[in-house]
Design a protein around this motif. Structure first.
Motif, PDB file in Angstrom:
ATOM      1  N   ALA A 136       0.823  -1.208   0.000  1.00 16.89           N
ATOM      2  CA  ALA A 136       0.000   0.000   0.000  1.00 16.89           C
ATOM      3  C   ALA A 136       0.858   1.259   0.000  1.00 16.89           C
ATOM      4  N   ILE A 137       1.932   1.256   0.809  1.00 15.51           N
ATOM      5  CA  ILE A 137       2.832   2.410   0.835  1.00 15.51           C
ATOM      6  C   ILE A 137       3.532   2.566  -0.501  1.00 15.51           C
ATOM      7  N   GLY A 138       3.952   1.450  -1.108  1.00 15.71           N
ATOM      8  CA  GLY A 138       4.613   1.525  -2.405  1.00 15.71           C
ATOM      9  C   GLY A 138       3.708   2.071  -3.492  1.00 15.71           C
ATOM     10  N   ARG A 139       2.445   1.668  -3.482  1.00 19.15           N
ATOM     11  CA  ARG A 139       1.507   2.175  -4.496  1.00 19.15           C
ATOM     12  C   ARG A 139       1.300   3.678  -4.366  1.00 19.15           C
ATOM     13  N   VAL A 140       1.159   4.136  -3.130  1.00 17.77           N
ATOM     14  CA  VAL A 140       0.936   5.575  -2.931  1.00 17.77           C
ATOM     15  C   VAL A 140       2.206   6.368  -3.199  1.00 17.77           C
ATOM     16  N   ALA A 146       5.144  10.343  -6.623  1.00 15.50           N
ATOM     17  CA  ALA A 146       6.375   9.933  -7.299  1.00 15.50           C
ATOM     18  C   ALA A 146       7.307  11.126  -7.535  1.00 15.50           C
ATOM     19  N   TYR A 147       6.752  12.248  -7.978  1.00 16.51           N
ATOM     20  CA  TYR A 147       7.597  13.421  -8.251  1.00 16.51           C
ATOM     21  C   TYR A 147       8.202  13.981  -6.968  1.00 16.51           C
ATOM     22  N   PHE A 148       7.416  13.992  -5.887  1.00 12.02           N
ATOM     23  CA  PHE A 148       7.956  14.474  -4.618  1.00 12.02           C
ATOM     24  C   PHE A 148       9.042  13.529  -4.097  1.00 12.02           C
ATOM     25  N   PHE A 149       8.862  12.233  -4.328  1.00 11.79           N
ATOM     26  CA  PHE A 149       9.857  11.257  -3.906  1.00 11.79           C
ATOM     27  C   PHE A 149      11.164  11.451  -4.675  1.00 11.79           C
ATOM     28  N   GLN A 150      11.079  11.688  -5.981  1.00 11.99           N
ATOM     29  CA  GLN A 150      12.271  11.938  -6.778  1.00 11.99           C
ATOM     30  C   GLN A 150      12.933  13.255  -6.385  1.00 11.99           C
ATOM     31  N   LEU A 154      16.734  13.845  -5.037  1.00 14.70           N
ATOM     32  CA  LEU A 154      17.646  14.806  -5.661  1.00 14.70           C
ATOM     33  C   LEU A 154      18.233  15.755  -4.625  1.00 14.70           C
ATOM     34  N   ILE A 155      17.409  16.193  -3.678  1.00 14.60           N
ATOM     35  CA  ILE A 155      17.897  17.085  -2.619  1.00 14.60           C
ATOM     36  C   ILE A 155      18.948  16.386  -1.764  1.00 14.60           C
ATOM     37  N   LEU A 156      18.698  15.124  -1.431  1.00 11.03           N
ATOM     38  CA  LEU A 156      19.680  14.369  -0.646  1.00 11.03           C
ATOM     39  C   LEU A 156      20.970  14.155  -1.431  1.00 11.03           C
ATOM     40  N   LEU A 157      20.863  13.949  -2.746  1.00  5.43           N
ATOM     41  CA  LEU A 157      22.062  13.786  -3.573  1.00  5.43           C
ATOM     42  C   LEU A 157      22.880  15.069  -3.609  1.00  5.43           C
ATOM     43  N   VAL A 158      22.207  16.205  -3.769  1.00  9.65           N
ATOM     44  CA  VAL A 158      22.917  17.494  -3.777  1.00  9.65           C
ATOM     45  C   VAL A 158      23.584  17.750  -2.424  1.00  9.65           C
TER      46      VAL A 158
END
Length: 207
Positions: A136-140, A146-150, A154-158
């Motif tokens: 259920a968590i994976g689907r949501v 999805a965009y907020f997760f990406q 990206l913020i953590l990578l920077v």
């Protein structure tokens, strides 16, 4: 029984969170932080979110808190020296703490739940019946957010690249490996073969 475990986990979590900031030894503070994470995981299990509970234990306790503990123990920081300017910043720190306390009191005193709010999650989770909590968590997470997760990744990578750039410094006198120079070497210039007679050893000029 559920209420008993709830009060047990919540009491220990609040007490350990207080000891994180009250303990004089930073190593003890990290240990209290680990205890707070474990009790928070117990609260997640009571709520039926077993995936979040295991994630809290594996990621925060197994990685972040242990990393804090090793950093504190390995750096050997003189915390007595750091506390020398404590009284200088006490007034502004007390003012900020008072503002946060007033905000928390206002939020708690004026907080109320709508009678219709309890029916909204039931209606939104109706298609997710019959699946596990992790699915259920994976689907949501990978559909609606999805965009907020990406963006969070990206913020953590920077942040990670920034930390590496800030800590990576050129030091004089340190030998560094140059792969191109090593591959461009001629074996005849750096390697010499000698035919050593049996039982005579190397000549003095070679040794």
């Amino acid at each position: 029984m559920t209420a008993l475990f709830f009060y047990l986990f919540s009491t220990v979590a609040v007490a350990s969170a207080f000891m994180v900031i009250a303990a004089r030894n930073p190593v003890h503070s990290v240990l209290y932080l680990i205890l707070a994470f474990v009790n928070a995981a117990g609260l997640f299990i009571l709520l039926g979110a077993e995936f979040l509970a295991m994630l809290l234990v594996v990621v925060y306790v197994g990685a972040v808190a242990v990393l804090f503990l090793f950093v504190v123990m390995m750096l050997d920081v003189d915390f007595a020296e750091l506390r020398q300017g404590f009284l200088q910043y006490l007034p502004i720190g007390g003012l900020i703490g008072l503002i946060f306390l007033v905000e928390l009191v206002l939020v708690v005193s004026t907080w109320s739940i709508s009678p219709d709010a309890l029916q909204v999650p039931l209606a939104s989770n109706a298609p997710l019946e019959g699946i596990t909590n992790t699915e259920a968590i994976g689907r949501v997470l990978y559909t609606r957010y999805a965009y907020f997760f990406q963006a969070a990744g990206l913020i953590l990578l920077v942040a990670m690249i920034g930390a590496i750039v800030l800590t990576l410094r050129e030091r004089a006198g340190v030998k560094r490996q140059d792969i191109s120079a090593q591959n461009a070497r001629d074996p005849k210039e750096v390697l010499t073969l000698h035919d050593v007679p049996s039982r005579k050893g190397l000549p003095e000029s070679v040794s």
